[in-house]
Write a protein that holds these residues in place. Structure first.
Motif, PDB file in Angstrom:
ATOM      1  N   LEU A  76     -38.105  51.801  15.934  1.00  0.00           N
ATOM      2  CA  LEU A  76     -38.595  50.499  15.778  1.00  0.00           C
ATOM      3  C   LEU A  76     -40.100  50.452  15.432  1.00  0.00           C
ATOM      4  O   LEU A  76     -40.368  49.648  14.690  1.00  0.00           O
ATOM      5  CB  LEU A  76     -38.461  49.917  17.247  1.00  0.00           C
ATOM      6  CG  LEU A  76     -36.794  49.765  17.829  1.00  0.00           C
ATOM      7  CD1 LEU A  76     -37.130  49.185  19.135  1.00  0.00           C
ATOM      8  CD2 LEU A  76     -36.171  48.762  16.694  1.00  0.00           C
ATOM      9  N   ASP A  77     -40.706  51.464  15.899  1.00  0.00           N
ATOM     10  CA  ASP A  77     -42.093  51.581  15.539  1.00  0.00           C
ATOM     11  C   ASP A  77     -42.284  51.549  13.902  1.00  0.00           C
ATOM     12  O   ASP A  77     -43.562  51.497  13.602  1.00  0.00           O
ATOM     13  CB  ASP A  77     -42.742  52.816  16.276  1.00  0.00           C
ATOM     14  CG  ASP A  77     -42.920  52.772  17.632  1.00  0.00           C
ATOM     15  OD1 ASP A  77     -42.842  51.547  18.158  1.00  0.00           O
ATOM     16  OD2 ASP A  77     -42.718  53.723  18.314  1.00  0.00           O
ATOM     17  N   ASN A  78     -41.493  52.057  13.252  1.00  0.00           N
ATOM     18  CA  ASN A  78     -41.512  52.273  11.751  1.00  0.00           C
ATOM     19  C   ASN A  78     -41.053  50.977  11.059  1.00  0.00           C
ATOM     20  O   ASN A  78     -41.136  51.087   9.923  1.00  0.00           O
ATOM     21  CB  ASN A  78     -40.500  53.688  11.175  1.00  0.00           C
ATOM     22  CG  ASN A  78     -40.981  54.883  12.087  1.00  0.00           C
ATOM     23  OD1 ASN A  78     -42.286  55.169  11.820  1.00  0.00           O
ATOM     24  ND2 ASN A  78     -40.294  55.646  12.739  1.00  0.00           N
ATOM     25  N   ILE A  79     -40.483  49.922  11.791  1.00  0.00           N
ATOM     26  CA  ILE A  79     -40.197  48.949  10.973  1.00  0.00           C
ATOM     27  C   ILE A  79     -41.588  47.955  10.910  1.00  0.00           C
ATOM     28  O   ILE A  79     -42.199  47.466  11.870  1.00  0.00           O
ATOM     29  CB  ILE A  79     -39.150  48.066  11.722  1.00  0.00           C
ATOM     30  CG1 ILE A  79     -37.997  48.829  11.588  1.00  0.00           C
ATOM     31  CG2 ILE A  79     -38.893  46.795  11.017  1.00  0.00           C
ATOM     32  CD1 ILE A  79     -36.638  48.268  12.283  1.00  0.00           C
ATOM     33  N   LEU A  80     -42.154  47.569   9.605  1.00  0.00           N
ATOM     34  CA  LEU A  80     -43.371  47.053   9.358  1.00  0.00           C
ATOM     35  C   LEU A  80     -43.064  45.612   8.788  1.00  0.00           C
ATOM     36  O   LEU A  80     -44.281  44.881   8.802  1.00  0.00           O
ATOM     37  CB  LEU A  80     -44.074  47.767   8.491  1.00  0.00           C
ATOM     38  CG  LEU A  80     -44.582  49.337   8.844  1.00  0.00           C
ATOM     39  CD1 LEU A  80     -45.347  49.805   7.822  1.00  0.00           C
ATOM     40  CD2 LEU A  80     -45.230  49.458  10.524  1.00  0.00           C
ATOM     41  N   ILE A  81     -42.014  45.126   8.591  1.00  0.00           N
ATOM     42  CA  ILE A  81     -41.724  43.827   7.941  1.00  0.00           C
ATOM     43  C   ILE A  81     -41.661  42.837   8.913  1.00  0.00           C
ATOM     44  O   ILE A  81     -41.560  43.275  10.131  1.00  0.00           O
ATOM     45  CB  ILE A  81     -40.486  43.772   7.172  1.00  0.00           C
ATOM     46  CG1 ILE A  81     -39.366  43.880   8.288  1.00  0.00           C
ATOM     47  CG2 ILE A  81     -40.442  44.847   6.027  1.00  0.00           C
ATOM     48  CD1 ILE A  81     -37.822  43.895   7.642  1.00  0.00           C
ATOM     49  N   PRO A  82     -42.012  41.482   8.821  1.00  0.00           N
ATOM     50  CA  PRO A  82     -42.161  40.512   9.723  1.00  0.00           C
ATOM     51  C   PRO A  82     -40.674  40.288  10.320  1.00  0.00           C
ATOM     52  O   PRO A  82     -39.779  40.241   9.740  1.00  0.00           O
ATOM     53  CB  PRO A  82     -42.445  39.184   8.977  1.00  0.00           C
ATOM     54  CG  PRO A  82     -43.045  39.789   7.671  1.00  0.00           C
ATOM     55  CD  PRO A  82     -42.511  41.067   7.222  1.00  0.00           C
ATOM     56  N   THR A  83     -40.782  40.293  11.605  1.00  0.00           N
ATOM     57  CA  THR A  83     -39.395  40.380  12.535  1.00  0.00           C
ATOM     58  C   THR A  83     -39.659  39.573  13.458  1.00  0.00           C
ATOM     59  O   THR A  83     -40.644  39.002  14.150  1.00  0.00           O
ATOM     60  CB  THR A  83     -39.445  41.648  13.103  1.00  0.00           C
ATOM     61  OG1 THR A  83     -39.276  42.873  12.381  1.00  0.00           O
ATOM     62  CG2 THR A  83     -38.053  41.842  13.961  1.00  0.00           C
ATOM     63  N   PHE A  84     -38.428  38.562  13.725  1.00  0.00           N
ATOM     64  CA  PHE A  84     -38.264  37.369  14.626  1.00  0.00           C
ATOM     65  C   PHE A  84     -37.239  37.615  15.570  1.00  0.00           C
ATOM     66  O   PHE A  84     -36.024  38.196  14.695  1.00  0.00           O
ATOM     67  CB  PHE A  84     -38.048  36.002  13.874  1.00  0.00           C
ATOM     68  CG  PHE A  84     -39.430  35.642  13.379  1.00  0.00           C
ATOM     69  CD1 PHE A  84     -40.241  34.714  13.761  1.00  0.00           C
ATOM     70  CD2 PHE A  84     -39.851  36.141  11.921  1.00  0.00           C
ATOM     71  CE1 PHE A  84     -41.389  34.289  13.277  1.00  0.00           C
ATOM     72  CE2 PHE A  84     -41.152  35.786  11.456  1.00  0.00           C
ATOM     73  CZ  PHE A  84     -42.052  34.803  12.033  1.00  0.00           C
TER      74      PHE A  84
END
Length: 279
Positions: free
Chosen positions: A212-220
């Protein structure tokens, strides 16, 4: 209003993957909808008919390995990673520019891994009633499902036991199509051997919490107040660990919010898409 889709197939030496495209086919923006474990593209009917999605985006839906019209040629075990890799081959063919991934339930888990592994290919992530892990209730239910399939139980009977877990009491009280819906569930997952392989791949998935810490894209992320499959703390974990993440809680809703509360869910998705495209 009828929604028209084109069915296509992607084939390799191990399987044939069925998928559907619709909406605005000339758009360079694509919405990939990743459904839950037991149903396919027809479950997204309320999203398919929503004008903002239909008019502005190409819509893409995929039958996972061995369910719907997808076929396993060898009926041998495959991995969670293989599902995501095969999804990526379809994206390479169908997506010309912007891709936004909408994952519901188990589909959200696939969306997390897809967004982590192919982050340069995903412009935004929207998770509905999902998380990096499932509740103890869901774990017991899925393992029980595997046992029932291995023992040769009728799929319609199995879904009769599982179906109520996803919905609110109010929805179930007003549902007069149980037999129709359950039969559709059984038909969609008609090959019990392949369906069992799909479930095993999901059960044996990688630990999604560590990525999770490595996901940098906008997330909703959207939670439901009464979701016992992916309870609220599971979405709060995502919000805490993904840096560029926004979270909303839907009150008086169950695990199947995109069906029961489709109006609110569709507006949530629309707001998220507008937020991401305006950055």
């Amino acid at each position: 209003m009828r929604t028209h889709f084109i069915q296509k197939f992607k084939e390799n030496d191990k399987r044939i993957i069925s998928y559907y495209i619709g909406g605005n086919l000339s758009s360079n923006q694509c919405l990939l909808f990743l459904n839950g474990l037991y149903t396919g593209h027809t479950a997204w009917i309320k999203q398919q008919r929503y004008p903002y999605f239909r008019d502005n985006y190409k819509l893409l839906f995929i039958d996972y390995h061995g369910v719907g019209d997808s076929v396993e040629k060898r009926e041998e075990e495959f991995k969670f990673d293989d599902i995501v890799d095969d999804i990526k081959t379809i994206l390479d063919e169908e997506v010309s520019d912007k891709l936004y991934v909408i994952g519901y339930s188990v589909g959200g888990m696939l969306a997390l891994w897809l967004s982590y592994k192919f982050q340069d290919s995903v412009n935004g992530l929207i998770l509905l009633n999902s998380g990096s892990k499932t509740s103890i209730y869901a774990n017991k239910m899925i393992r029980g499902l595997l046992t029932l399939i291995e023992d040769g139980a009728n799929l319609k009977s199995i879904f009769m036991l599982i179906y109520p877990w996803f919905h609110s009491q109010e929805y179930l009280e007003n549902m007069d199509m149980d037999n129709f819906v359950l039969q559709k569930y059984a038909e969609y997952n008609g090959n019990s051997k392949s369906f069992r392989l799909l479930i095993k791949a999901i059960v044996n998935r990688p630990d999604l919490s560590v990525i999770l810490d490595n996901i940098l894209i906008p997330t909703f992320v959207l939670s439901s107040e009464h979701d016992i499959i992916f309870p609220l703390p599971y979405q709060q974990e995502i919000q805490a660990k993904i840096k560029n993440c926004k979270h909303e809680l839907l009150l008086n809703s169950s695990h199947a919010s995109y069906i029961e509360n489709h109006g609110e869910v569709n507006r949530f998705i629309e707001r998220a898409l507008k937020d991401m495209t305006n950055r």
